[in-house]
Every structure is written in C-alpha cells, then in structure tokens.
Design a protein around this motif. Structure first.
Motif, PDB file in Angstrom:
ATOM      1  N   ARG A 123       0.858  -1.185   0.000  1.00  0.00           N
ATOM      2  CA  ARG A 123       0.000   0.000   0.000  1.00  0.00           C
ATOM      3  C   ARG A 123       0.893   1.234   0.000  1.00  0.00           C
ATOM      4  N   PHE A 124       0.798   2.031  -1.057  1.00  0.00           N
ATOM      5  CA  PHE A 124       1.669   3.185  -1.206  1.00  0.00           C
ATOM      6  C   PHE A 124       0.832   4.443  -1.401  1.00  0.00           C
ATOM      7  N   PHE A 125       0.980   5.388  -0.491  1.00  0.00           N
ATOM      8  CA  PHE A 125       0.332   6.682  -0.637  1.00  0.00           C
ATOM      9  C   PHE A 125       1.186   7.558  -1.543  1.00  0.00           C
ATOM     10  N   SER A 126       0.510   8.342  -2.395  1.00  0.00           N
ATOM     11  CA  SER A 126       1.251   9.242  -3.288  1.00  0.00           C
ATOM     12  C   SER A 126       0.400  10.461  -3.612  1.00  0.00           C
ATOM     13  N   MET A 127       1.038  11.603  -3.699  1.00  0.00           N
ATOM     14  CA  MET A 127       0.394  12.783  -4.269  1.00  0.00           C
ATOM     15  C   MET A 127       0.117  12.502  -5.752  1.00  0.00           C
ATOM     16  N   PRO A 128      -0.702  13.334  -6.418  1.00  0.00           N
ATOM     17  CA  PRO A 128      -1.095  13.045  -7.797  1.00  0.00           C
ATOM     18  C   PRO A 128       0.089  12.766  -8.719  1.00  0.00           C
ATOM     19  N   LEU A 129      -0.088  11.736  -9.549  1.00  0.00           N
ATOM     20  CA  LEU A 129       0.949  11.259 -10.458  1.00  0.00           C
ATOM     21  C   LEU A 129       0.529  11.543 -11.894  1.00  0.00           C
ATOM     22  N   ALA A 130       1.399  12.227 -12.652  1.00  0.00           N
ATOM     23  CA  ALA A 130       1.148  12.510 -14.067  1.00  0.00           C
ATOM     24  C   ALA A 130       1.888  11.477 -14.926  1.00  0.00           C
ATOM     25  N   LEU A 131       1.144  10.830 -15.823  1.00  0.00           N
ATOM     26  CA  LEU A 131       1.731   9.878 -16.764  1.00  0.00           C
ATOM     27  C   LEU A 131       1.955  10.557 -18.104  1.00  0.00           C
ATOM     28  N   ARG A 132       2.684   9.879 -19.000  1.00  0.00           N
ATOM     29  CA  ARG A 132       3.047  10.506 -20.275  1.00  0.00           C
ATOM     30  C   ARG A 132       2.842   9.514 -21.423  1.00  0.00           C
ATOM     31  N   SER A 133       3.254   9.924 -22.608  1.00  0.00           N
ATOM     32  CA  SER A 133       3.092   9.100 -23.805  1.00  0.00           C
ATOM     33  C   SER A 133       4.048   7.908 -23.806  1.00  0.00           C
ATOM     34  N   MET A 134       3.670   6.904 -24.584  1.00  0.00           N
ATOM     35  CA  MET A 134       4.531   5.766 -24.902  1.00  0.00           C
ATOM     36  C   MET A 134       5.073   5.087 -23.648  1.00  0.00           C
ATOM     37  N   MET A 135       4.168   4.785 -22.720  1.00  0.00           N
ATOM     38  CA  MET A 135       4.591   4.111 -21.501  1.00  0.00           C
ATOM     39  C   MET A 135       3.470   3.215 -20.993  1.00  0.00           C
ATOM     40  N   VAL A 136       3.858   2.298 -20.101  1.00  0.00           N
ATOM     41  CA  VAL A 136       2.920   1.443 -19.388  1.00  0.00           C
ATOM     42  C   VAL A 136       3.085   1.696 -17.898  1.00  0.00           C
ATOM     43  N   PHE A 137       1.985   1.976 -17.218  1.00  0.00           N
ATOM     44  CA  PHE A 137       1.991   2.025 -15.765  1.00  0.00           C
ATOM     45  C   PHE A 137       1.259   0.788 -15.290  1.00  0.00           C
ATOM     46  N   ARG A 138       1.984  -0.093 -14.599  1.00  0.00           N
ATOM     47  CA  ARG A 138       1.426  -1.412 -14.259  1.00  0.00           C
ATOM     48  C   ARG A 138       1.269  -1.565 -12.755  1.00  0.00           C
ATOM     49  N   LEU A 139       0.091  -2.061 -12.364  1.00  0.00           N
ATOM     50  CA  LEU A 139      -0.233  -2.321 -10.974  1.00  0.00           C
ATOM     51  C   LEU A 139      -0.183  -3.822 -10.754  1.00  0.00           C
ATOM     52  N   ALA A 140       0.854  -4.307 -10.107  1.00  0.00           N
ATOM     53  CA  ALA A 140       1.035  -5.744  -9.901  1.00  0.00           C
ATOM     54  C   ALA A 140      -0.007  -6.286  -8.930  1.00  0.00           C
ATOM     55  N   GLU A 141      -0.132  -7.584  -8.906  1.00  0.00           N
ATOM     56  CA  GLU A 141      -1.021  -8.237  -7.953  1.00  0.00           C
ATOM     57  C   GLU A 141      -0.651  -7.821  -6.527  1.00  0.00           C
ATOM     58  N   GLY A 142      -1.668  -7.366  -5.771  1.00  0.00           N
ATOM     59  CA  GLY A 142      -1.424  -6.947  -4.393  1.00  0.00           C
ATOM     60  C   GLY A 142      -0.961  -5.520  -4.228  1.00  0.00           C
ATOM     61  N   SER A 143      -0.829  -4.771  -5.318  1.00  0.00           N
ATOM     62  CA  SER A 143      -0.392  -3.373  -5.211  1.00  0.00           C
ATOM     63  C   SER A 143      -1.595  -2.448  -5.044  1.00  0.00           C
ATOM     64  N   GLN A 144      -1.391  -1.388  -4.262  1.00  0.00           N
ATOM     65  CA  GLN A 144      -2.402  -0.358  -4.071  1.00  0.00           C
ATOM     66  C   GLN A 144      -1.717   0.997  -4.100  1.00  0.00           C
TER      67      GLN A 144
END
Length: 519
Positions: A123-144
C-alpha cells in the motif's frame, strides 16, 4: 469463439463469445494458457465471466489459450522497452505521499519509450501522479496506490491551457480542478494495466462533504483523469473511492477500457463510474460497476450560461459491451452535459441490477446539441426503478426549475434547443420493475423522434415499490408498475409485452401532475 480484445506487454483480455452470455458465463469453463516453444510454465484457471483478464505475461511472446468449448486462440504480447520497479517507496505511511510522488515522477521522466513502470505489492500513498506518452503504468497483484487525505500541496489544473484549450473542467465547463490522483494530459500510446488497485481517497479527508463547491479555488478531482489523450488502454485494474467522477476521459480518442472493477459507496456524491466526454472511438467491455451515481455517463460538454461553446466537441463511436452495473443512478446515461452532440452509441449484452434506471437520456432547454443513433439491445435488468427514460426537461443547474426551462408551452427553436432522434431498443428483459418500463418526455418545439422499441419483456414487478415520478422534471405524477409512456415523442412499438405476456401500448400525454403553467 475467442477474441483478443486488448493486449499489452504483460496483460491481455480475451472475450469468450458464448451465445446469450452477457457479463457472466452461464457455466464456468476451464482454461489453459501456454507459450509454445518456451520454458514458460502453463497456467490454468476457471473462467466465470465473458471477458477473461490474463496477467503477468512475458512480453514479445506468442501465447496459446485453450478454453473448454472454444477453438484455441493464439496472440502475441507487445514488446517492452524495459521493466522498472521504483525503489525507495515507503509503504503504509500517508506522510510519505510527497516523497513517493517524487520517486514515481522521476521514474516516469526517465522511462525509455515503451517502457513499463510496475508498482509492486504493498500500500503506497502518493500525491497526484502525471503519466506521459509511450509508456505502461502497471499495478502488480497486491499493489495499491492511494491518494492522501490532505489537500496540502495538491496540484490544480487551470481551466484552460496556454493556448486557450479546455484543461480543468467541472460538469462540462472549463473550470479549475484539483489534478486527479492519476492523470495524463496530451498523452498517446499510454497503457494502465494489471490486477492492482487505485484508491482515490474520497472516503478520507473532506472531498465528499462539498460535492458542488470549491476549495482553494478549485473543484474536486476525478479518480483517473485523461485529457486530450490518444490510443489509451485501461486493462484489468480496480479503482475505488474517487473524490468525484471515477474515470473521466476528456477530449480523448481511441480509448479501450476492459476488465476493470469500478467502485464507490452508494451514498458518495457524484461518483460516476466512467464518463467519456467529447471523446471518439471508445470501447468499454467487461467492466463491473457499483457506484454512488451513474455507472456510465456519456457526455459532450455543456454550453455556458452565456452561450459560450468554444470548448465543445462531439462524442461519437462509443461501444459498451458485456458490462455489469450492480448499483447506480443509471446503467448507461447520455447527458445531461451533451451540448457538443452525442452520436453512434451501442450498448449490448449487459446486465443491470439495482440501478435506478437502465438507459437514461437527460437534457434540457439551453443545452443545445443532439443525441442520435443510439442502439440498446440484449440487456437484462433486475430490480430497476424505471428501465428506459428520455427526459428533455431535466431540472439540473440553478435555473433548472425556472419557467423557461420547465414550461410545457412551445418555445422558439434556437442554438440552445436540444434534439434527440434515432433510438433503437430491442431484446430487453426486465424483472422486478418498480415504476415504468419506458418514459419519453420531449420538448413540444423539438419532440423526440424515431424511437423504436422491439422485443421488450416486463417479466415481473417489484411489489414493495412506492410511487414516485419516473423522471427528474417538474409537474410529473408519481408512477408505479406502468408500461410505456410518451409525451412529445414519436415512439414505435414492436413486440412489447407485460407481466402476463399481454401487449403493452403507448400511453399518450400521461405525465402531467397538474397544470404546468402559472395562472
């Protein structure tokens, strides 16, 4: 047959096309996944839903999927520019949100083209995250990934960018809003995938206590906000507790969302599930909803109170398929922000359980725009209040109950007159109906046109139903256990039957509670 409807480097979604199946398969079926010619071990499971999500695949690999009762399917996962798991993230500590955000932002900035950032278990708290082009943001099993409760230091999107284009928004108008916990602006070829979880933190802090207000000069954030993006894939993850609308694609094209689980408490304000606004070529498939407002609300911006419309664009080419709406104000809704126009929408093979309405169209004088070419078929509804409704007197906004909006007298047709035509409803089964099978309320100056209903069955009524008005407009009488009603609407009925399999006819001009004009 089997169809690979979405494939990324490490995740895929396959449709198990079985006759009569909607969200669930009638009987679970075993499946087996192999990578012939490699040392990768076989994987096996039991498929209970039409859309099967597959995770933790090897990139650039040929896969063979075997499902009992189907011919085999082969597909190839995409190449990956590198897998990066950010180090230094602090788990289970909300005070680490700013530091975690810096680590994630640095990983996004340094990521090579077509690379993957993977959030591992925890479980990871984070302030807002901006993503960009040509990438994958992956949430593994058990990730929050969780948003913090405090707004301190939270970034704000301005109403417009430097070129004057709509950026921040609120209910169809350019307005400053807090950035979403995960967001992207102008990104292309972006993928968010995996079996993990995004948590917008709406149940923490005070987000849900000021649903229509502002704080620090900004409106509430969405859960996931995609602005002017192209070729986006959302695959397999869960998202919950958005501060306002859960997933809001705004001005996007070529958007695919499959196998998601979208959640919010039933009493959370304006927590729509998925709201494509001013978007083109959108596929929503195999998504499960349980939210506090509309499950899917298809929108096209709102004309300003002064008639300003330079921010508007149409929404066109939306397909909703094999979805489950378990709770919400509406299953699939069009409007009420539809000033840019909505056309070519297909809703098919869906299940709706406990939604206030199934298909719902809502607009009002002053919105302008159009809704046309809508197809709604092969849908099962259970315990809905009103199954189908189209309402051109929706009493939204501060002036929504004013005489000029709610008057049943014919008004002058102009830029603010909304037009609805071309609605096809067929092969719909309804059980546990409370109020009415279908209600169509059009403007006298712009009647609803070319509406056809065929093969609609009302199988049972909900006995404990309490009479209430079936649409949100003034001067509407309460209803209970009624059929098809129309006023200022051209509706053609094919095979439409009630509880005892007797034909239902259209009841003309049935909606008025009392005189609609002041004496």
């Amino acid at each position: 047959m089997l169809n690979a409807i979405a494939v990324s480097a490490r995740d895929a979604a396959v449709r198990l096309q079985w006759p009569g199946a909607r969200y669930h398969l009638e009987t679970p079926v075993p499946w087996r996944l192999t990578a012939p010619g490699t040392a990768t071990a076989a994987r096996e499971g039991l498929a209970e839903k039409v859309v099967l999500a597959l995770h933790d695949l090897d990139p650039a690999t040929d896969w063979r999927l075997e499902v009992a009762g189907f011919p085999p399917l082969t597909f190839r996962t995409r190449d990956c520019g590198g897998l990066f798991r950010p180090s230094g993230l602090v788990a289970d500590e909300e005070q680490a949100a700013a530091g975690n955000a810096c680590i994630l932002a640095e990983a996004v900035a340094k990521l090579p083209e077509n690379g993957t950032i993977e959030l591992g278990p925890g479980r990871f708290f984070s302030m807002p995250l901006a993503l960009r082009s040509m990438m994958v943001f992956r949430l593994a099993e058990g990730s929050q990934l969780l948003a913090p409760s405090s707004r301190l230091g939270w970034p704000i999107l301005p109403a417009r960018d430097a070129a004057g284009h709509m950026l921040g928004s609120w209910e169809g108008l350019p307005e400053a809003c807090f950035a979403a916990p995960v967001h992207a602006i102008g990104a292309r070829e972006l993928t968010i995938a995996g079996p993990g979880l995004l948590d917008g933190g709406g149940d923490r802090g005070d987000w849900w206590t000021w649903p229509k207000g502002t704080r620090d000069g900004a409106r509430r954030p969405r859960g996931l906000h995609l602005v002017n993006c192209d070729a986006v894939l959302l695959l397999g993850f869960s998202i919950r507790n958005a501060p306002s609308w859960t997933i809001h694609p705004q001005g996007c094209s070529r958007l695919t969302a499959v196998g998601l689980h979208i959640m919010a408490p039933h009493d959370s304000p304006n927590t729509d599930g998925f709201d494509p606004e001013m978007c083109e070529d959108v596929l929503l498939e195999g998504i499960r909803f349980s939210v506090g407002d509309d499950c899917i609300a298809i929108k096209a911006g709102k004309r300003g109170p002064d008639g300003k419309d330079d921010h508007l664009r149409p929404t066109r080419g939306v397909v909703v398929r094999h979805c489950l709406m378990e709770r919400g104000h509406g299953g699939v809704v069009i409007g009420s922000e539809m000033s840019g126009g909505v056309e070519n929408v297909t809703v098919e093979a869906c299940e709706m359980v406990g939604t206030d309405r199934g298909l719902r169209l809502k607009t009002r004088r002053g919105r302008g725009g159009f809704v046309r070419n809508i197809v709604f078929h092969n849908v099962a509804m259970r315990d809905v209040e009103t199954a189908i409704s189209a309402n051109a007197f929706y009493h939204c906004d501060v002036d929504g109950r004013d005489d000029w909006v709610q008057s049943r007298k014919t008004a002058t047709v102009g830029a603010g007159t909304p037009h609805i035509r071309g609605i096809e409803i067929r092969d719909v089964a309804i059980s546990g109906l409370s109020h009415a099978a279908a209600v169509f309320l059009g403007l006298p100056e712009a009647p609803l046109a070319e509406i056809r209903i065929d093969n609609l069955h009302v199988e049972s009524f909900r006995e404990e139903a309490i009479p209430i008005p079936p649409v949100m407009a003034e001067h509407i009488r309460p209803m209970r256990h009624e059929g098809v009603l129309a006023e200022n609407a051209d509706v053609t009925l094919g095979h439409v039957v009630g509880v005892e399999m007797s034909p239902l006819s259209i009841t003309a001009a049935p909606l008025a509670e009392r005189s609609t004009e002041p004496s």
